[in-house]
Scaffold this motif. Sequence first.
Motif, PDB file in Angstrom:
ATOM      1  N   ARG A 139     -21.238  33.420  49.339  1.00 48.74           N
ATOM      2  CA  ARG A 139     -21.916  32.963  50.557  1.00 48.74           C
ATOM      3  C   ARG A 139     -22.678  31.664  50.312  1.00 48.74           C
ATOM      4  NH1 ARG A 139     -26.811  32.855  52.537  1.00 48.74           N
ATOM      5  NH2 ARG A 139     -27.673  33.985  50.745  1.00 48.74           N
ATOM      6  N   VAL A 140     -23.455  31.640  49.245  1.00 51.86           N
ATOM      7  CA  VAL A 140     -24.227  30.446  48.931  1.00 51.86           C
ATOM      8  C   VAL A 140     -23.308  29.260  48.655  1.00 51.86           C
ATOM      9  CG1 VAL A 140     -25.767  29.400  47.217  1.00 51.86           C
ATOM     10  CG2 VAL A 140     -26.247  31.699  48.096  1.00 51.86           C
ATOM     11  N   SER A 141     -22.225  29.502  47.933  1.00 46.83           N
ATOM     12  CA  SER A 141     -21.293  28.425  47.626  1.00 46.83           C
ATOM     13  C   SER A 141     -20.719  27.794  48.887  1.00 46.83           C
ATOM     14  CB  SER A 141     -20.156  28.963  46.746  1.00 46.83           C
ATOM     15  OG  SER A 141     -19.209  27.954  46.466  1.00 46.83           O
ATOM     16  N   LYS A 142     -20.327  28.619  49.834  1.00 42.88           N
ATOM     17  CA  LYS A 142     -19.736  28.101  51.073  1.00 42.88           C
ATOM     18  C   LYS A 142     -20.779  27.452  51.970  1.00 42.88           C
ATOM     19  CE  LYS A 142     -15.732  31.185  51.281  1.00 42.88           C
ATOM     20  NZ  LYS A 142     -15.021  32.246  52.046  1.00 42.88           N
ATOM     21  N   GLU A 143     -21.927  28.117  52.132  1.00 41.23           N
ATOM     22  CA  GLU A 143     -22.953  27.599  53.039  1.00 41.23           C
ATOM     23  C   GLU A 143     -23.538  26.279  52.554  1.00 41.23           C
ATOM     24  OE1 GLU A 143     -25.929  30.574  53.619  1.00 41.23           O
ATOM     25  OE2 GLU A 143     -24.667  31.794  54.965  1.00 41.23           O
ATOM     26  N   ARG A 144     -23.608  26.092  51.242  1.00 43.29           N
ATOM     27  CA  ARG A 144     -24.247  24.897  50.695  1.00 43.29           C
ATOM     28  C   ARG A 144     -23.266  23.798  50.335  1.00 43.29           C
ATOM     29  NH1 ARG A 144     -29.343  25.234  52.484  1.00 43.29           N
ATOM     30  NH2 ARG A 144     -29.828  27.487  52.577  1.00 43.29           N
ATOM     31  N   GLY A 145     -21.994  24.010  50.635  1.00 41.93           N
ATOM     32  CA  GLY A 145     -21.027  22.931  50.488  1.00 41.93           C
ATOM     33  C   GLY A 145     -20.576  22.632  49.073  1.00 41.93           C
ATOM     34  N   PHE A 146     -20.583  23.621  48.190  1.00 39.57           N
ATOM     35  CA  PHE A 146     -20.037  23.411  46.855  1.00 39.57           C
ATOM     36  C   PHE A 146     -18.515  23.297  46.913  1.00 39.57           C
ATOM     37  CE2 PHE A 146     -24.130  25.301  45.814  1.00 39.57           C
ATOM     38  CZ  PHE A 146     -24.517  24.603  44.684  1.00 39.57           C
ATOM     39  N   LEU A 147     -17.929  22.548  45.994  1.00 38.54           N
ATOM     40  CA  LEU A 147     -16.472  22.463  45.914  1.00 38.54           C
ATOM     41  C   LEU A 147     -15.891  23.848  45.711  1.00 38.54           C
ATOM     42  CD1 LEU A 147     -15.862  19.396  43.567  1.00 38.54           C
ATOM     43  CD2 LEU A 147     -15.351  19.535  46.009  1.00 38.54           C
ATOM     44  N   ARG A 148     -16.470  24.611  44.801  1.00 38.10           N
ATOM     45  CA  ARG A 148     -16.116  25.990  44.522  1.00 38.10           C
ATOM     46  C   ARG A 148     -17.118  26.528  43.505  1.00 38.10           C
ATOM     47  NH1 ARG A 148     -10.523  25.735  40.953  1.00 38.10           N
ATOM     48  NH2 ARG A 148     -11.372  24.843  39.047  1.00 38.10           N
ATOM     49  N   TRP A 149     -17.033  27.821  43.208  1.00 40.87           N
ATOM     50  CA  TRP A 149     -17.864  28.396  42.168  1.00 40.87           C
ATOM     51  C   TRP A 149     -16.995  29.168  41.195  1.00 40.87           C
ATOM     52  CZ3 TRP A 149     -18.894  33.482  40.630  1.00 40.87           C
ATOM     53  CH2 TRP A 149     -18.354  34.483  41.429  1.00 40.87           C
ATOM     54  N   SER A 150     -17.499  29.357  40.001  1.00 42.19           N
ATOM     55  CA  SER A 150     -16.778  30.158  39.016  1.00 42.19           C
ATOM     56  C   SER A 150     -17.756  30.736  38.010  1.00 42.19           C
ATOM     57  CB  SER A 150     -15.704  29.336  38.298  1.00 42.19           C
ATOM     58  OG  SER A 150     -16.319  28.372  37.467  1.00 42.19           O
TER      59      SER A 150
END
Length: 211
Positions: A139-150
């Motif tokens: 959720r945080v990754s998408k809402e804050r505009g990260f390229l992606r998370w891992s």
Amino acid sequence: MTERVFKILVIGDSTVGKTSFVQRYVNNSFTKDYKCTIGVDFSLKVIQRSENETIRLQLWDIAGQERFTSMTRVYYREAVGCVILFDITAPKTFYKVVDWKNDLDSKVTLASGKNLPCLLLANKCDLPIRPISVDEIERVSKERGFLRWSEISVKDDVGVTESMNYLAEAILADSEDTVRSSSDGNRGAFIHLRNQQGKKDPDEGGCCVFS
């Protein structure tokens, strides 16, 4: 021979493994004896992308202590990419991710007006403790505009190089877009710093699963 130099920020709270991350990526080494970064440390990674193209990544390992946050505007200058790390076993470092991303986005953008391409990396996935849910990180990754998370493990060398390769390709894509825009008459610096009002100044779950 084409040579490109890109400045990449490595930010996040203290003790999340930023310095270890940089040393693993640059020197393929790991030690538990790294001391806290004071201000900022610099490292260089050279990537031979092809016979005719060399990429030099300047990695800026920025201290996570609050007393250094007032200097981030200076440290962020001319950066074209970013990595934000947190400790997957320590929720408080995850909760601060939003603050770090907000600080970054408020102070620097690309010439196109877009935020810097940024990865969210959950370090220490070699440990069994998982107090932070994958759904929450997603959720945080998408809402804050990260390229992606891992999830990564600097200690076990899981996902470090793959993450940085992904970021480098994203930076190259933005760079090429900027060059094309410039050739169409939209000249300007590759990045813009923002002023205090937020306006532009003139002058991805298991270990190493990417979302």
